[in-house]
Design an enzyme around this catalytic site. Structure first.
Site, PDB file in Angstrom:
ATOM      1  N   ASP A   1       1.761  -3.750  -9.715  1.00  0.00           N
ATOM      2  CA  ASP A   1       1.489  -5.061 -10.310  1.00  0.00           C
ATOM      3  C   ASP A   1       1.797  -5.092 -11.807  1.00  0.00           C
ATOM      4  OD1 ASP A   1       0.589  -5.384  -7.758  1.00  0.00           O
ATOM      5  OD2 ASP A   1      -1.539  -5.523  -8.275  1.00  0.00           O
TER       6      ASP A   1
ATOM      7  N   HIS B   1       0.828  -1.211   0.000  1.00  0.00           N
ATOM      8  CA  HIS B   1       0.000   0.000   0.000  1.00  0.00           C
ATOM      9  C   HIS B   1       0.863   1.262   0.000  1.00  0.00           C
ATOM     10  CE1 HIS B   1      -4.029  -1.780   0.202  1.00  0.00           C
ATOM     11  NE2 HIS B   1      -3.426  -2.771   0.855  1.00  0.00           N
TER      12      HIS B   1
ATOM     13  N   ASP C   1       2.515   1.976  -3.127  1.00  0.00           N
ATOM     14  CA  ASP C   1       2.694   2.384  -4.542  1.00  0.00           C
ATOM     15  C   ASP C   1       1.841   3.597  -4.913  1.00  0.00           C
ATOM     16  OD1 ASP C   1       0.316   0.866  -4.630  1.00  0.00           O
ATOM     17  OD2 ASP C   1       0.889  -0.266  -6.439  1.00  0.00           O
TER      18      ASP C   1
ATOM     19  N   GLY D   1      -7.927 -14.054  -7.710  1.00  0.00           N
ATOM     20  CA  GLY D   1      -8.360 -13.634  -6.380  1.00  0.00           C
ATOM     21  C   GLY D   1      -7.380 -14.006  -5.284  1.00  0.00           C
TER      22      GLY D   1
ATOM     23  N   SER E   1      -1.805 -11.161  -8.266  1.00  0.00           N
ATOM     24  CA  SER E   1      -1.849 -10.264  -9.399  1.00  0.00           C
ATOM     25  C   SER E   1      -2.232 -10.929 -10.718  1.00  0.00           C
ATOM     26  CB  SER E   1      -0.467  -9.630  -9.524  1.00  0.00           C
ATOM     27  OG  SER E   1      -0.562  -8.371 -10.014  1.00  0.00           O
TER      28      SER E   1
HETATM   29  C1  GLA Z   1      -3.044  -4.235  -5.098  1.00  0.00           C
HETATM   30  C2  GLA Z   1      -2.852  -3.080  -6.084  1.00  0.00           C
HETATM   31  C3  GLA Z   1      -1.409  -2.567  -6.054  1.00  0.00           C
HETATM   32  C4  GLA Z   1      -0.973  -2.274  -4.612  1.00  0.00           C
HETATM   33  C5  GLA Z   1      -1.285  -3.437  -3.692  1.00  0.00           C
HETATM   34  C6  GLA Z   1      -1.006  -3.120  -2.244  1.00  0.00           C
HETATM   35  O1  GLA Z   1      -2.298  -5.336  -5.506  1.00  0.00           O
HETATM   36  O2  GLA Z   1      -3.159  -3.492  -7.397  1.00  0.00           O
HETATM   37  O3  GLA Z   1      -1.295  -1.438  -6.865  1.00  0.00           O
HETATM   38  O4  GLA Z   1      -1.526  -1.088  -4.156  1.00  0.00           O
HETATM   39  O5  GLA Z   1      -2.645  -3.839  -3.789  1.00  0.00           O
HETATM   40  O6  GLA Z   1       0.350  -2.908  -2.034  1.00  0.00           O
END
Ligand code: GLA
Length: 388
Positions: A166, A30, A32, A118, A122
């Site tokens: 991601d 959290h 990025d 899920g 990613s």
């Molecule tokens: C998800 C979002 C990313 C990032 C993460 C938490 O994967 O797609 O951009 O914010 O949560 O680090």
């Protein structure tokens, strides 16, 4: 995969295959969308898309996972709208490509993926990036533009206000290394991982419904924190600009909720660099400790964990050979990532599955995390995953 493609679409000539990996984030969660630092690695779990040009003016996409074929006239792609369906990912990317000036040609596509959906590994970014490459059919694109275009599609088409981690790591992943990314400058460097350790992801097999709305709420809370800090410290544009020292000088006066959110981000950014340092010195105990610190901060300050993730972390820490463990990805379900000594992985897998089954009645899936290269066209067909 080529056989499956021909069976579905007939022998339509040369089939090209494009691959984009999923990822596990080692640390920097959290951060990025706060323009801070992250350190993910691309995985050998990946989404592959086989594609060949087609006649008849249509884009056809088949998903093996969903066992579903969908098609659209290419002339309609520019006006595509979200439907809440898996096709949102390729469609959103097609729309962004058109907006960026790339024409989409009629084509047939077949998607095969080993990134569990899920799971917080990613799968969406892997599908977006693989779709972009398949839709481009080998036309060149700047790698950073590719990552940004796919992120834009997720924000604007799918509707999740995500950061760039991601999509970036799916494009820029490295064999044998994790990647430290500066989410403001969008520069990165490879960070070699010490010998003697392994990373393992464990899937809670849950994704709580809260995930999307809470994610948006966190981004808003971070914006509120920045606004509050701006009136006290000059030159702050994002939480990235606040040092731990500066923060501890002001946090007591901040509204408590946004103070906790901001504290996580400020400290997590610093933790990424401490982790990179520890990694380069092969300080394994410290690497493990930092993962646990990161988890506690996500659990108590940022509040994006859940009972299943907390349980997996606590259970992991009690198993021999484990150095550290934390939730990875957005939270509210998905996976944990655990770092352990080489040789401990077998015992760890059996033990953690046993504990989790006893507590939740569900068998967690376990994935060894092997760093892999970023997205591209496959010409070594051994890399194509077998059908599920
Ligand atoms: C998800 C979002 C990313 C990032 C993460 C938490 O994967 O797609 O951009 O914010 O949560 O680090």
């Amino acid at each position: 995969m080529i056989d499956a493609f021909r069976e579905l679409y007939g022998d339509t000539g040369h089939v090209r295959v494009f691959r984009a990996p999923g990822r596990v984030n080692l640390i920097g969660e959290h951060t990025d969308y706060n323009l801070g630092f992250v350190m993910p690695m691309a995985l050998d779990l990946a989404t592959c898309i086989g594609t060949a040009p087609a006649s008849g003016g249509k884009l056809r996409i088949y998903s093996e996972q969903h066992k579903e074929l969908r098609e659209w006239p290419v002339t309609r792609l520019a006006d595509a709208v979200r439907s809440g369906h898996w096709t949102d990912y390729p469609l959103g990317v097609a729309r962004e490509l058109i907006r960026a000036g790339y024409a989409i040609e009629p084509a047939n596509m077949l998607i095969r993926s080993t990134v569990p959906e899920g799971s917080g590994l990613s799968s969406s970014a892997a599908l977006e990036v693989a779709s972009a490459l398949a839709l481009l059919q080998g036309r060149g694109i700047d790698k950073l533009e590719l990552a940004r275009l796919c992120q834009r599609s997720e924000v604007e088409f799918v509707g999740l206000p995500c950061g760039i981690m991601d999509q970036y790591i799916s494009v820029f992943g490295r064999d044998h290394a994790a990647v430290r990314i500066d989410c403001r400058s969008l520069e990165h460097r490879a960070v070699a991982l010490p010998d003697g350790i392994a990373f393992v992801a464990v899937n809670t097999m849950v994704k709580h419904a809260l995930a999307g709305s809470a994610y948006r709420q966190r981004t808003e809370e971070c914006t509120a924190a920045v606004e509050w800090i701006q009136s006290r410290i000059a030159g702050v544009e994002s939480l990235r600009d606040v040092s731990p020292g500066e923060f501890t000088g002001i946090d007591h006066a901040m509204p408590p909720l946004i103070a906790r959110r901001a504290r996580h981000v400020v400290m997590e950014n610093e933790r990424v660099d401490r982790f990179v340092e520890a990694t380069s010195r092969s300080d394994l105990p410290l690497m493990g400790e930092l993962l646990v610190e990161s988890h506690r901060s996500l659990q108590h300050d940022y509040e994006v964990s859940c009972p299943e993730l907390d349980f997996l972390v606590d259970a992991a820490l009690a198993i021999d050979g484990v150095l550290g463990s934390r939730m990875t990805g957005g939270g509210f379900g998905g996976c944990t990532v655990t770092v352990l000594r080489n040789g401990a992985a077998g015992h760890f897998a059996t033990q953690i599955a046993k504990c989790y089954e006893a507590r939740f009645g569900v068998t967690p899936k376990i994935y060894p995390c092997r760093p892999s290269a970023g997205a591209g066209e496959l010409n070594n067909f051994e890399n194509i995953p077998p059908a599920a």
